[in-house]
Design a protein around this motif. Sequence first.
Motif, PDB file in Angstrom:
ATOM      1  N   PRO A 122      37.196  50.539   8.982  1.00 22.30           N
ATOM      2  CA  PRO A 122      36.606  51.514   9.893  1.00 22.30           C
ATOM      3  C   PRO A 122      35.095  51.312  10.017  1.00 22.30           C
ATOM      4  CG  PRO A 122      37.074  52.543   7.788  1.00 22.30           C
ATOM      5  CD  PRO A 122      37.526  51.116   7.673  1.00 22.30           C
ATOM      6  N   ARG A 123      34.530  51.887  11.037  1.00 23.30           N
ATOM      7  CA  ARG A 123      33.070  51.838  11.190  1.00 23.30           C
ATOM      8  C   ARG A 123      32.425  52.525   9.999  1.00 23.30           C
ATOM      9  NH1 ARG A 123      31.300  51.894  16.987  1.00 23.30           N
ATOM     10  NH2 ARG A 123      32.294  49.890  16.584  1.00 23.30           N
ATOM     11  N   ARG A 124      31.304  51.967   9.554  1.00 24.99           N
ATOM     12  CA  ARG A 124      30.662  52.563   8.371  1.00 24.99           C
ATOM     13  C   ARG A 124      29.749  53.713   8.797  1.00 24.99           C
ATOM     14  NH1 ARG A 124      28.499  47.674   5.262  1.00 24.99           N
ATOM     15  NH2 ARG A 124      27.178  49.245   4.317  1.00 24.99           N
ATOM     16  N   PHE A 125      30.377  54.786   9.278  1.00 23.66           N
ATOM     17  CA  PHE A 125      29.601  55.959   9.698  1.00 23.66           C
ATOM     18  C   PHE A 125      28.944  56.607   8.479  1.00 23.66           C
ATOM     19  CE2 PHE A 125      32.489  56.112  13.525  1.00 23.66           C
ATOM     20  CZ  PHE A 125      31.481  55.847  14.443  1.00 23.66           C
ATOM     21  N   THR A 126      27.705  56.998   8.646  1.00 23.68           N
ATOM     22  CA  THR A 126      26.962  57.593   7.535  1.00 23.68           C
ATOM     23  C   THR A 126      27.502  58.978   7.195  1.00 23.68           C
ATOM     24  OG1 THR A 126      24.761  58.163   6.725  1.00 23.68           O
ATOM     25  CG2 THR A 126      25.237  58.707   9.017  1.00 23.68           C
ATOM     26  N   HIS A 127      27.272  59.380   5.934  1.00 18.32           N
ATOM     27  CA  HIS A 127      27.586  60.748   5.538  1.00 18.32           C
ATOM     28  C   HIS A 127      26.313  61.588   5.443  1.00 18.32           C
ATOM     29  CE1 HIS A 127      31.668  59.544   4.956  1.00 18.32           C
ATOM     30  NE2 HIS A 127      31.302  58.583   4.133  1.00 18.32           N
TER      31      HIS A 127
ATOM     32  N   SER B 140      22.774  63.482   6.609  1.00 15.51           N
ATOM     33  CA  SER B 140      22.387  64.364   7.710  1.00 15.51           C
ATOM     34  C   SER B 140      21.381  63.636   8.595  1.00 15.51           C
ATOM     35  CB  SER B 140      21.733  65.627   7.139  1.00 15.51           C
ATOM     36  OG  SER B 140      20.493  65.260   6.548  1.00 15.51           O
ATOM     37  N   PRO B 141      21.204  64.119   9.829  1.00 12.67           N
ATOM     38  CA  PRO B 141      20.223  63.481  10.717  1.00 12.67           C
ATOM     39  C   PRO B 141      18.827  63.427  10.093  1.00 12.67           C
ATOM     40  CG  PRO B 141      21.602  64.991  11.964  1.00 12.67           C
ATOM     41  CD  PRO B 141      21.967  65.175  10.514  1.00 12.67           C
ATOM     42  N   GLU B 142      18.485  64.401   9.272  1.00  4.45           N
ATOM     43  CA  GLU B 142      17.149  64.425   8.674  1.00  4.45           C
ATOM     44  C   GLU B 142      16.974  63.298   7.658  1.00  4.45           C
ATOM     45  OE1 GLU B 142      19.119  67.230   8.993  1.00  4.45           O
ATOM     46  OE2 GLU B 142      18.000  67.753  10.809  1.00  4.45           O
ATOM     47  N   GLU B 143      18.048  63.009   6.926  1.00  2.00           N
ATOM     48  CA  GLU B 143      17.943  61.990   5.863  1.00  2.00           C
ATOM     49  C   GLU B 143      18.234  60.581   6.369  1.00  2.00           C
ATOM     50  OE1 GLU B 143      20.011  64.017   2.009  1.00  2.00           O
ATOM     51  OE2 GLU B 143      21.271  63.718   3.783  1.00  2.00           O
TER      52      GLU B 143
ATOM     53  N   TYR C  10      22.078  62.778  15.979  1.00  2.09           N
ATOM     54  CA  TYR C  10      21.153  62.004  15.125  1.00  2.09           C
ATOM     55  C   TYR C  10      19.866  61.629  15.858  1.00  2.09           C
ATOM     56  CZ  TYR C  10      24.436  61.857  11.296  1.00  2.09           C
ATOM     57  OH  TYR C  10      25.241  62.215  10.256  1.00  2.09           O
ATOM     58  N   ARG C  11      19.903  61.683  17.180  1.00  2.99           N
ATOM     59  CA  ARG C  11      18.731  61.375  18.016  1.00  2.99           C
ATOM     60  C   ARG C  11      18.068  60.068  17.557  1.00  2.99           C
ATOM     61  NH1 ARG C  11      16.417  66.234  20.213  1.00  2.99           N
ATOM     62  NH2 ARG C  11      17.997  67.852  20.115  1.00  2.99           N
ATOM     63  N   PHE C  12      18.875  59.042  17.483  1.00  7.48           N
ATOM     64  CA  PHE C  12      18.393  57.778  16.927  1.00  7.48           C
ATOM     65  C   PHE C  12      17.847  56.873  18.028  1.00  7.48           C
ATOM     66  CE2 PHE C  12      22.898  57.375  17.931  1.00  7.48           C
ATOM     67  CZ  PHE C  12      22.958  56.177  18.619  1.00  7.48           C
ATOM     68  N   HIS C  13      17.160  55.836  17.614  1.00 10.74           N
ATOM     69  CA  HIS C  13      16.600  54.884  18.574  1.00 10.74           C
ATOM     70  C   HIS C  13      17.031  53.471  18.215  1.00 10.74           C
ATOM     71  CE1 HIS C  13      14.069  53.219  21.627  1.00 10.74           C
ATOM     72  NE2 HIS C  13      13.334  52.547  20.766  1.00 10.74           N
ATOM     73  N   VAL C  14      17.428  52.731  19.229  1.00 15.86           N
ATOM     74  CA  VAL C  14      17.844  51.342  19.050  1.00 15.86           C
ATOM     75  C   VAL C  14      16.991  50.481  19.958  1.00 15.86           C
ATOM     76  CG1 VAL C  14      19.733  49.707  19.410  1.00 15.86           C
ATOM     77  CG2 VAL C  14      20.226  51.968  18.480  1.00 15.86           C
ATOM     78  N   THR C  15      16.430  49.425  19.431  1.00 20.03           N
ATOM     79  CA  THR C  15      15.615  48.535  20.261  1.00 20.03           C
ATOM     80  C   THR C  15      15.823  47.087  19.856  1.00 20.03           C
ATOM     81  OG1 THR C  15      13.355  47.948  20.937  1.00 20.03           O
ATOM     82  CG2 THR C  15      13.601  48.832  18.717  1.00 20.03           C
ATOM     83  N   GLY C  16      15.656  46.208  20.814  1.00 18.01           N
ATOM     84  CA  GLY C  16      15.685  44.778  20.539  1.00 18.01           C
ATOM     85  C   GLY C  16      14.358  44.259  20.017  1.00 18.01           C
TER      86      GLY C  16
ATOM     87  N   VAL D  39      38.237  56.388  23.874  1.00 18.46           N
ATOM     88  CA  VAL D  39      37.562  55.145  23.519  1.00 18.46           C
ATOM     89  C   VAL D  39      36.738  55.318  22.258  1.00 18.46           C
ATOM     90  CG1 VAL D  39      35.885  53.461  24.326  1.00 18.46           C
ATOM     91  CG2 VAL D  39      37.570  54.402  25.918  1.00 18.46           C
ATOM     92  N   SER D  40      36.035  56.442  22.195  1.00 24.38           N
ATOM     93  CA  SER D  40      35.159  56.701  21.066  1.00 24.38           C
ATOM     94  C   SER D  40      35.960  57.287  19.921  1.00 24.38           C
ATOM     95  CB  SER D  40      34.070  57.686  21.493  1.00 24.38           C
ATOM     96  OG  SER D  40      33.201  57.936  20.424  1.00 24.38           O
ATOM     97  N   CYS D  41      35.625  56.877  18.718  1.00 23.86           N
ATOM     98  CA  CYS D  41      36.398  57.303  17.568  1.00 23.86           C
ATOM     99  C   CYS D  41      35.470  57.551  16.387  1.00 23.86           C
ATOM    100  CB  CYS D  41      37.424  56.237  17.222  1.00 23.86           C
ATOM    101  SG  CYS D  41      38.419  56.668  15.815  1.00 23.86           S
ATOM    102  N   SER D  42      35.625  58.682  15.744  1.00 28.11           N
ATOM    103  CA  SER D  42      34.749  58.991  14.620  1.00 28.11           C
ATOM    104  C   SER D  42      35.291  58.456  13.307  1.00 28.11           C
ATOM    105  CB  SER D  42      34.564  60.505  14.504  1.00 28.11           C
ATOM    106  OG  SER D  42      33.899  60.967  15.649  1.00 28.11           O
ATOM    107  N   GLU D  43      36.587  58.205  13.248  1.00 24.10           N
ATOM    108  CA  GLU D  43      37.182  57.743  11.995  1.00 24.10           C
ATOM    109  C   GLU D  43      37.389  56.238  11.953  1.00 24.10           C
ATOM    110  OE1 GLU D  43      39.119  60.874  13.086  1.00 24.10           O
ATOM    111  OE2 GLU D  43      37.378  61.698  12.107  1.00 24.10           O
ATOM    112  N   CYS D  44      37.575  55.606  13.124  1.00 26.82           N
ATOM    113  CA  CYS D  44      38.035  54.221  13.058  1.00 26.82           C
ATOM    114  C   CYS D  44      36.997  53.179  13.329  1.00 26.82           C
ATOM    115  CB  CYS D  44      39.147  53.987  14.036  1.00 26.82           C
ATOM    116  SG  CYS D  44      38.850  54.668  15.657  1.00 26.82           S
TER     117      CYS D  44
END
Lengths: 385, 299, 200
Positions: A200-205, A207-210, A231-237, B294-299
Amino acid sequence: MHADPKGVLTGVHFLDGDHACCEGTLAAGARFAAGYPITPSTEVVERFAWRIPTVGGLFIQMEDELAASIAIQGAVWGGAKAFTVTSGPGFSLMMEHIGYAAMTETPCVFVNVQRGGPSTGLPTLPAQADMMQARWGSHGDYGIIALCPNSPQECFDLTIQAFNLAEEFRVPVMLMLDECVGHMTEKVVIPEADGINIVPRRFTHKSPEEFRLFEPQADGVPDMVKAGDGYRFHVTGLTHDERGYPNMTVDTQDRMVRRMQTKLAPLAGSRAFFEAEHLEGADVVVVSYGITSRVAQRAIELARQQGVRAGKFRLISAWPFPAAHIAELAARVKAFVVPELNLGQMVNEVERAAAGKAAVIPVTHAGGTVHNPETILKAIVEAAR
Amino acid sequence: MNETTLEIPYEIPADAHNPVEPFLRMDRMPHIWCPGCGIGTTVNCFTRALLDSKADLDKVAVVSGIGCTGRVAGYARLDSFHTTHGRAIPFATGLKLSNPELQVVVYSGDGDLFAIGGNHFIHAARRNMDLKVICVNNLTYAMTGGQTAPTTPSKVISATNPYGVFEPSFNLVALAEAAGASYVARWTTYHVKQLARSMEEIFKKKGFCFIEVLSPCPTLYQRRNKMGDGLDTMKFYKEVSKVRHGARTSECELTKSGEIVVGKFVDRERPDYFELLRAQMTESLGDRYAEPEVSCSEC
Amino acid sequence: MQRMLTEIRIAGFGGQGVILAAAVIGKATAIFESGHATMTQSFGPEARGGSSSAQVILSSEPILYPYITRPDILVVMSQEAYTRFSPELKPGGILITEQELVRVDRFPAGVRAYGVPATRLAEELGRKVVLNIVMVGFYAAVTHLAAPDSLRKAVADSVPPAMQHLNLQAFDKGFAYGSELMIKLSEHDNDSVVATLEVG
């Protein structure tokens, strides 16, 4: 975790490599694909376009390969597993976005069904001449993973592997088919969904602040988030710091660019993907990949029938290149024979890893068909002398 | 009426120095834009529109390409993406399709959107992709030093046309309309209230929406063409602009010093990409059609 | 280790179902029997034009070299395909023709040749499009490379449910025609095998 059964076409099928690859994307959980038609790869997304509306996802035919290769990254940041498919000229057009995916650590898969080049070249015939382009085609220093299936079954299996590695390492993964494997039809066994392992995607646990989007975890790979989750994150090249903010300093550049390569180091060593046979006591080791590995296997068998101690080292992951394994072999074999459908690409890596300890003999071929096994056999026999 | 005063109907944090702070990444200030540049003005309008539209800021994403305007994404305190040159629209397309609840705003410059990215612009408009495209048009490539853009008017001196531009330029609003946009407007950085209102309007409008904002580049364009500084440009805009809502876009061409027709030119109902997709799939597949997840929070 | 390897080429016009016929033959061995099969197709510019060709390799062992070199069996459904591919047929090989579309004038020594009016048989079923499956049925009867039942299963597995019955009828018709022909031929000398062809 296991695959979502919705996308898994469990059963025994007679599929070509392109179609098997498509089934691999669905089993891996890809629900978004963007592509632009080009021979000999289009069948992958043609099948996806046919299958996906009943699975629950989207295919969009974009206006060109530049668009396709960045649309998938937009989709990934929206939370999707996504991929694109191309060949030859289209792969050239995608280079900038392979760099963008590497720089922004966007997990995604690029399927390249290799055909003869340069330029328009041989649209309907096989080659393996994009191997260096896969590694180095975008500007700057970065790392990617490239897998080389040699059968429709492996087109299925390695496609899942490609998605899994992309997620684990947050890196673009190239799936390097060739026209022969892509258009070859064989038996493909698709297991039950619960027999398919999905990373699975390595989604963070955090909080947006940390949370910081580019802060490496213990394995050197940062955790991820998706848009819309607060999370109001920024991605840039641009060269960026751990927060993802542009930070164009010498220190940040060094820290970031080095990490993008070193995070993949396990795949060059202990976790390299390869297939070896008859290496014990071998005088000659044939290093090959993709369709050429099958022809080489035939040549190895013929050589062994003649009493030549020939072994096999098949690259499944061409990149990162398993240099340590080749170096170790170089110390105990006479020679490496390296057949490939190009005028000498991966052979340079073998040579670099062998560092003069064993002879390295290329068996080149400009593409359009596969080697004659006799040609490889001749090289093996000569190398063994 | 003073067009440049913003009313501030929300509560300003006690430690804030500027009313737009809640919308900006203050840890990234100062920004890179030159004195007199109009991009910051458009960002002010954008924050105002965000506020007035009561949009859930967690569900608004900004996607930029490369160039001076391309840096907007880096300053907006939203999910924001600074992509590659010309490719903000296809990136935004993937983002929107994978996560339809997002309001996806493409914020970029004229060179990025209409030269290197021109193909993507017309195709996204053709598909009526639900994207809000804001183009800050300073009539030049500013970040690279003032070269000719596909928008640079005839006779203008640029770094790559030192003897004057002679190629015809694009009329962006006509291009957008012809390609299929649902909403097309043009303002200048003088028209801050109208611009903010247009921006707010497109948050509520489905489909491909396009706003062109003429903006000064005093450092390169105005200086090289002896058109004064940022303030002189505001005076110029005030003098030559004519508000003409519903004007024929084909008659809204821009010249070096002639009239600037501003206003809302197109506001029409066309089914957007998702509606077209759903209609076609339902027609062909009936109950077998599965809504995209399409979007998935677990996978 | 001796490989049992059979190379087959099937060729004809575009639209005759050449690729499907090849897929059925490959599938029968790879899925409904325990063998291995690799199918490849000609993807040259010709694949978009009038002619179509597919190759199948059947083997008891995993197939390494993916292309055919000299076919053991050539199935042709057009004169052009016959002219182009018959010289490459292996001595001792089998030539199978749609006998009303292909006039056999020459073929390598020792080749056994069998003809079937597949188009006419398909038309008797009311659908000319199933001539490819008639050819497969005939092929089953004259080659014995796979059990007829495996090929039948492969046919059923390769067509949409609504077309299954028709295609199985086509298979059976081709198979029956081939079986009768083989019985007829076995009643004569070996030499008469070739003589059954409408040579000339």
